[in-house]
Scaffold this active site. Structure first.
Site, PDB file in Angstrom:
ATOM      1  N   SER A 156     -43.563 -45.180  63.075  1.00  0.00           N
ATOM      2  CA  SER A 156     -42.199 -45.029  62.546  1.00  0.00           C
ATOM      3  C   SER A 156     -41.186 -44.875  63.685  1.00  0.00           C
ATOM      4  O   SER A 156     -40.125 -45.500  63.689  1.00  0.00           O
ATOM      5  CB  SER A 156     -42.115 -43.792  61.647  1.00  0.00           C
ATOM      6  OG  SER A 156     -42.919 -43.966  60.508  1.00  0.00           O
TER       7      SER A 156
ATOM      8  N   GLY B 254     -43.888 -53.667  56.508  1.00  0.00           N
ATOM      9  CA  GLY B 254     -42.855 -53.294  55.535  1.00  0.00           C
ATOM     10  C   GLY B 254     -41.743 -52.491  56.195  1.00  0.00           C
ATOM     11  O   GLY B 254     -40.550 -52.701  55.917  1.00  0.00           O
TER      12      GLY B 254
ATOM     13  N   ARG C 216     -44.747 -57.716  48.522  1.00  0.00           N
ATOM     14  CA  ARG C 216     -44.177 -56.368  48.356  1.00  0.00           C
ATOM     15  C   ARG C 216     -42.726 -56.412  47.874  1.00  0.00           C
ATOM     16  O   ARG C 216     -41.984 -57.337  48.184  1.00  0.00           O
ATOM     17  CB  ARG C 216     -44.307 -55.583  49.669  1.00  0.00           C
ATOM     18  CG  ARG C 216     -45.767 -55.402  50.044  1.00  0.00           C
ATOM     19  CD  ARG C 216     -45.935 -54.632  51.321  1.00  0.00           C
ATOM     20  NE  ARG C 216     -45.501 -53.251  51.205  1.00  0.00           N
ATOM     21  CZ  ARG C 216     -45.501 -52.390  52.210  1.00  0.00           C
ATOM     22  NH1 ARG C 216     -45.899 -52.782  53.406  1.00  0.00           N
ATOM     23  NH2 ARG C 216     -45.109 -51.153  52.024  1.00  0.00           N
TER      24      ARG C 216
ATOM     25  N   SER D 212     -38.485 -42.942  49.400  1.00  0.00           N
ATOM     26  CA  SER D 212     -38.839 -43.905  50.446  1.00  0.00           C
ATOM     27  C   SER D 212     -37.959 -43.744  51.678  1.00  0.00           C
ATOM     28  O   SER D 212     -36.739 -43.933  51.620  1.00  0.00           O
ATOM     29  CB  SER D 212     -38.699 -45.333  49.899  1.00  0.00           C
ATOM     30  OG  SER D 212     -38.737 -46.255  50.964  1.00  0.00           O
TER      31      SER D 212
ATOM     32  N   GLN E 229     -38.078 -45.742  54.065  1.00  0.00           N
ATOM     33  CA  GLN E 229     -37.644 -47.100  54.428  1.00  0.00           C
ATOM     34  C   GLN E 229     -36.326 -47.426  53.746  1.00  0.00           C
ATOM     35  O   GLN E 229     -35.415 -47.984  54.369  1.00  0.00           O
ATOM     36  CB  GLN E 229     -38.725 -48.115  54.047  1.00  0.00           C
ATOM     37  CG  GLN E 229     -39.997 -47.934  54.848  1.00  0.00           C
ATOM     38  CD  GLN E 229     -41.116 -48.859  54.402  1.00  0.00           C
ATOM     39  OE1 GLN E 229     -40.979 -49.591  53.425  1.00  0.00           O
ATOM     40  NE2 GLN E 229     -42.223 -48.831  55.120  1.00  0.00           N
TER      41      GLN E 229
ATOM     42  N   ASP F 185     -49.044 -41.989  53.588  1.00  0.00           N
ATOM     43  CA  ASP F 185     -49.948 -42.969  54.204  1.00  0.00           C
ATOM     44  C   ASP F 185     -51.374 -42.432  54.348  1.00  0.00           C
ATOM     45  O   ASP F 185     -52.269 -43.168  54.772  1.00  0.00           O
ATOM     46  CB  ASP F 185     -49.424 -43.378  55.590  1.00  0.00           C
ATOM     47  CG  ASP F 185     -48.163 -44.230  55.472  1.00  0.00           C
ATOM     48  OD1 ASP F 185     -47.974 -44.871  54.414  1.00  0.00           O
ATOM     49  OD2 ASP F 185     -47.368 -44.255  56.427  1.00  0.00           O
TER      50      ASP F 185
ATOM     51  N   LYS G 163     -47.843 -50.369  48.693  1.00  0.00           N
ATOM     52  CA  LYS G 163     -47.994 -50.345  50.159  1.00  0.00           C
ATOM     53  C   LYS G 163     -48.569 -51.689  50.619  1.00  0.00           C
ATOM     54  O   LYS G 163     -48.491 -52.675  49.903  1.00  0.00           O
ATOM     55  CB  LYS G 163     -48.883 -49.171  50.562  1.00  0.00           C
ATOM     56  CG  LYS G 163     -48.256 -47.814  50.262  1.00  0.00           C
ATOM     57  CD  LYS G 163     -47.028 -47.599  51.098  1.00  0.00           C
ATOM     58  CE  LYS G 163     -46.342 -46.297  50.777  1.00  0.00           C
ATOM     59  NZ  LYS G 163     -45.079 -46.153  51.490  1.00  0.00           N
TER      60      LYS G 163
END
Ligand code: S3P
Length: 449
Positions: free
Chosen positions: A29, A101, A129, A174, A176, A326, A353
């Site tokens: 990350s 992703g 995804r 999320s 992301q 994760d 995922k």
């Protein structure tokens, strides 16, 4: 033909106990964010400890395509000469984010408020995804999207010419999505606000502050309210990427389930938004201790010391899910070797995922003789106790690194070896996995496809 068109099956045999020190690679990350924020600052950002896995190398390539100058010196120091906020140029070709992703979603955010067109694609996993979760909020800034049905990749984004700031309540927990919105907000005037019901990993907020942006986080009745002031001047940084707790999970769990093991995993970040697994392991009775606790780059860091011992199944609190999202695949492996049942609720994000991780783990565990139960949002593993997992199956990994590494760890403690259909995906996040684990005593065998 890419190297990954050829599958690389691998089997894992019972290990006699893992011993030693496991130096896991840099945090995925933080690595993605270092490259992206470095590319959005003016001047030279220097990064050491970058994860040199395929996902992150893909992000470096994408940043080059968008105009940043990125080089790596022989001693492993990465140098990024950024183009400044709003300075990205239109790439000459499709941007291929491979399996990543995080890479594709954060880059979409970073480029959504610059008036260029970018076409994104990825591998067969990434093309399945959902991208609507980022294109929906990015469209509010004024970006336009043209993708396949369901907003899936390949997708062309045209960034907003006159971006407006956005206030967005994220419908999914999320980081992301949060990060895509914050990165887009950098080139919008005024304040961009992202609200999340549950706290997700906060690397973007911390790093944006480090680069000189004004970002505040407040807990209100609405949830965690994150406010970014747009159009700052990002100042280049010197970044030492911490070692990845999600990668550390594999040698730690392998030590906990393999009889006679005693392993140290040094220098692991224990940021509370990432460390949920380690608390869960302790709740299961694991012999896991934090040694040499210290602070590095403003984050709590410790050496993790894991030893084999008896474990019991538990119910994992659903509010912990975001901080270990994760880690459920590897937790389900440990649960299979524990006494009693482990119940994981509030885990439906696992279905979107790199693979549907509940389905992938459930099918593989069943094939190895472990009883499971599942519904859309719940995963239950009935433990068979240490030495109780029959094993002896080949498990499908669905281009998912964490599924591949999890089943290799299961083989270390099962009665018969466990085989995975393809080890290639491991290279996305943990390129030294095979060497590191066999160095500790794991017995992996490559099998001709
Ligand atoms: C990541 C966020 C998580 C995680 C992924 C990395 C990030 O995804 O699964 O591996 O770096 O922001 P979500 O935010 O979609 O849950």
């Amino acid at each position: 033909m890419s190297a990954h068109d050829v599958q690389r099956p691998m089997s894992s045999h019972k290990a006699a106990g893992l011993k030693g020190e496991a130096l896991v690679p840099g945090d995925k990350s933080v690595s993605h964010r270092s490259l992206i924020l470095g590319a959005m600052a003016v001047g030279e950002t220097r990064v050491t400890g970058l994860l040199e896995g395929e996902d992150v190398l893909g992000t470096a390539q994408a940043m080059r395509a968008l105009g940043a100058d990125i080089t790596r010196s022989e001693d492993g120091m990465w140098s990024i000469h950024g183009v400044g906020i709003g300075g990205f140029r239109e790439p000459d070709d499709v941007v291929d984010c491979g399996n990543a992703g995080t890479g594709v979603r954060l880059i979409m955010g970073a480029a959504a408020t610059t008036p260029i067109s970018v076409t994104f694609t990825g591998d067969a996993s990434l093309r399945k995804r959902p991208m609507g979760r980022v294109s929906d909020p990015l469209a509010l800034f004024g970006a336009e999207f043209n993708g396949r049905s369901g907003g899936r990749l390949p997708l062309t984004m045209t960034g907003a010419s006159n971006p407006v700031p956005v206030r967005y309540v994220s419908p999914v927990p999320s980081a992301q999505v949060k990060s895509a919105v914050l990165l887009a907000g950098l080139n919008a005037p005024g304040e961009t606000v992202l609200i999340e019901a549950e706290a997700t990993r906060d690397h973007s907020e911390r790093m944006l502050r480090g680069f000189g942006a004004t970002v505040s986080t407040e807990l209100t009745g609405e949830g965690h309210v994150i406010t970014l002031t747009g159009q700052p001047e990002l100042r280049p940084q010197t970044i030492a990427v911490p070692r990845d707790p999600s990668s550390a999970a594999f040698p730690v769990v392998a030590a906990l389930l393999s009889e006679g093991s005693d392993v140290i995993v040094p220098g692991i970040g224990l940021n509370p938004t990432r460390a949920g697994l380690f608390q869960t392991l302790k709740d299961m009775g694991a012999d896991l201790t934090y040694e040499n606790m210290r602070e590095e780059g403003g984050e709590p860091v410790a050496d993790l010391h894991a030893r084999f011992g008896p474990l019991k199944g538990i119910e994992v609190p659903p509010e912990r899910a975001a901080s270990m999202i994760d880690e459920y695949p590897i937790l389900s492996v440990l649960a299979a070797t524990a006494e009693g049942t482990t119940i994981m609720r509030g885990v439906k994000e696992l279905r979107v995922k790199e693979s549907d991780r509940i389905d992938a783990m459930a099918r593989g565990l069943e094939a190895c003789g472990v009883q499971i139960e599942e519904d859309e949002d719940t995963f239950i593993v009935h433990g068979r106790g240490a030495d109780g997992v029959p094993g002896g199956a080949t498990c499908a990994t669905h281009l998912d690194h964490r599924i591949a590494m999890s089943f290799l760890c299961l083989g270390m403690a099962s009665q018969k070896p466990v085989t995975i259909d393809d080890a290639n995906a491991i290279l996305t996040s943990f390129p030294i996995f095979e060497d590191l684990m066999t160095g500790l005593g794991a017995k992996f065998q490559r099998i001709p496809a």
